[in-house]
Design an enzyme around this catalytic site. Structure first.
Site, PDB file in Angstrom:
ATOM      1  N   HIS A 141      -1.335 -56.962  -8.626  1.00  0.00           N
ATOM      2  CA  HIS A 141      -1.631 -58.302  -8.109  1.00  0.00           C
ATOM      3  C   HIS A 141      -3.129 -58.491  -7.930  1.00  0.00           C
ATOM      4  CE1 HIS A 141      -2.597 -56.864  -4.058  1.00  0.00           C
ATOM      5  NE2 HIS A 141      -1.464 -56.179  -4.030  1.00  0.00           N
ATOM      6  N   CYS A 174      -0.035 -50.657  -3.948  1.00  0.00           N
ATOM      7  CA  CYS A 174      -0.161 -51.662  -5.000  1.00  0.00           C
ATOM      8  C   CYS A 174      -1.396 -51.415  -5.860  1.00  0.00           C
ATOM      9  CB  CYS A 174      -0.218 -53.056  -4.398  1.00  0.00           C
ATOM     10  SG  CYS A 174       1.398 -53.725  -3.973  1.00  0.00           S
TER      11      CYS A 174
END
Length: 530
Positions: A471, A487
């Site tokens: 992301h 992440c």
């Protein structure tokens, strides 16, 4: 490489998701209509994610290897061009498209989907069947138009009934779906559409004061004073622990107009501005209001990776720590630091080989200049793994190098530097598949510790293993160094480019898609190596 990972700078960002779609289908959320509509008391915990440390890396752009290409404006389309053709600096000038065009509308489709629908709630979940626990195919945000079937279907825990939507799936009317023979008027939907040809899909603001109140509607002076006093009392007694949002669980002196309190370091997306009693307020995408002076806008890093013409462009060497080049002194192989030759961080440098001097590994350029291995991140060619087809698009993430390379089959087409889990095991090694793609999805957690966080609409999110995703990260510029809790953080422009590159594309107008359960094709492979 374990040593390298342990000496990375601090500043973490946990990543996770709990997609609580049922809240949209039970009528708990008010429709997003009108500028002062309340957002309701139940915010779906869309993603449990990271404490947002906020060190901003300097924007640097060396002539020989530009680290920050010119920013792609957040409110204007990208320069027309081919996303796979680099400019003179090696950067992209356009983004791959996000949505796949729908097939030509035919009389047969018009007969099957004769009604016109408009999503009026914050979001509407598209399910595979008329059951609230059926697999999720995707999510549509407020303002999205769809074609639907003519008759309502009932059952499956949806009290208002279901409509089948084109090109696939079912939406419960409880989620906020207006259906008519003619296209419904969308003038009352106050939620802006995401900017798809921009690095940032929405306008992001950082909360700058602990105990900042967010109001259901524009408050009066006395209501603001009451809210501020309640926050001051709470902070003095509980520190930065967040006040409960449920009215029954919070102090009675909190006025009913307050939806919640957020602390400094939390982020919200803003849909507009309003003025009451000569005081400026910002309206969030969730329909709440906060005083403008208690927030500050964030643009995010404009760093861009490199478009590749093929494997001849690899390896690429990225400077991830600003350290001087060194040279052998000659006698005794002693090293001399060249303080006047210090490539800037996030730039690229033409090293040609690795050498070992004593017990230390170095990269060396054609002139014999050296830099320690720990200061470099290398993008290199990886063999396509088993299970990934020769025509498939896939992504390679290297945890030790903190680099990412995107491939079309065996051909590398793009590379950049990233930030992954700050501890071993946080970003899982292996061959994964994209499980869902979201133009934006919120991440929140409220621990007692000082690193509580709330980030609305984290951009260009692609989950590939449970709660771990690729992301965009607009709250830091430390790419090339580990800093998350799992992440894979990319700069907003790089995340947007990658979102359009990976498969599947979203159906036209959709805000997210779940390839594992839907008819839209399987998700791209994400290969993570140490």
């Amino acid at each position: 490489m374990q040593r390298r990972r342990l000496i990375e700078g601090v500043g973490s960002f946990l990543c996770g998701v709990v997609l609580s779609a049922a809240v949209y289908e039970t009528g708990l959320r008010q429709p997003v209509v009108g500028p002062a509509a309340p957002a309701g008391d139940a915010d779906p915990p869309a993603d449990l994610a990271p404490p947002a440390a906020d060190p901003e890396a300097p924007a640097i752009s060396p002539e020989d290897a530009p680290a920050d290409a010119p920013a792609i404006a957040a409110d204007t389309p990208a320069t027309p061009g081919d996303p796979y053709t680099p400019d003179a600096n090696g950067s992209f000038t356009a983004y791959p498209p996000i949505h796949v065009p729908l097939p030509e509308w035919t009389p047969e489709l018009a007969a099957k989907y004769p009604k016109h629908g408009l999503v009026t709630g914050l979001a509407a979940v598209v399910r595979e069947r008329t059951e609230r626990d059926a697999p999720i195919l995707g999510i549509l945000r407020a303002g999205t138009r769809v074609r639907t079937d003519a008759e309502l279907s009932f059952g499956g825990g949806c009290t208002k009934g279901w409509h089948k939507v084109y090109p696939g799936g079912w939406i419960c009317l409880n989620a906020g779906l207006e259906v008519g023979d003619q296209p419904p008027d969308d003038g009352t939907v106050a939620t802006p559409r995401p900017r798809l040809d921009a690095a940032m899909p929405y306008e992001y603001w950082r909360v700058s004061h602990d105990g900042t109140p967010f109001f259901h509607r524009l408050p009066g002076f006395s209501e603001q004073d009451q809210a501020d006093m309640a926050a001051k009392t709470w902070l003095s007694e509980h520190g930065r622990s967040l006040m409960p949002t449920a009215t029954a669980d919070r102090p009675p002196e909190v006025p009913a107009v307050v939806k919640e309190y957020l602390n400094a370091g939390f982020y919200v997306t803003v849909a507009g501005e309003a003025v009451k009693s000569e005081r400026k307020f910002l309206r969030t995408l969730r329909g709440t209001f906060a005083r403008k002076y208690q927030l500050e806008q964030r643009e995010g890093s404009n760093f861009q990776g490199v478009v590749l013409r093929g494997e001849e462009d690899l390896p690429v060497h990225w400077i991830v720590r600003e350290t001087p080049l060194q040279r052998r002194s000659g006698e005794g192989e002693a090293l001399i630091k060249l303080e006047d030759k210090k490539p800037v961080r996030r730039s690229r440098y033409p090293f040609v080989r690795k050498v070992t001097i004593g017990t230390t590994r170095f990269y060396e350029d054609a002139e014999g200049n050296l830099m320690p291995e720990y200061a470099i991140g290398q993008s290199y060619k990886l063999k396509r793994p088993p299970g990934v087809g020769p025509e498939e698009k896939w992504v390679h993430v290297d945890l030790s190098e903190q680099t990412l390379v995107a491939y079309a089959g065996d051909r590398p087409v793009f590379t950049t530097i990233i930030s992954t889990g700050k501890e071993p095991g946080m970003t899982p090694v292996g061959v994964h598949r994209l499980q869902s793609k979201h133009i934006a999805t919120s991440m929140r957690d409220q621990p007692v510790e000082d690193d509580a966080y709330s980030i609305e609409d984290v951009p260009w999110t692609q989950y590939f293993h449970n709660n771990v995703a690729l992301h965009g990260a607009f709250w830091h510029g430390g790419f090339g160094l580990v800093r998350s809790h799992g992440c894979v953080n990319l700069s907003p422009p790089d995340a947007r480019w990658l979102f359009g590159f990976t498969e599947p594309a979203l159906p036209d107008g959709w805000h997210s898609v779940t390839p594992a359960t839907g008819p839209f094709g399987k998700g791209s492979a994400v290969v993570v190596t140490e």
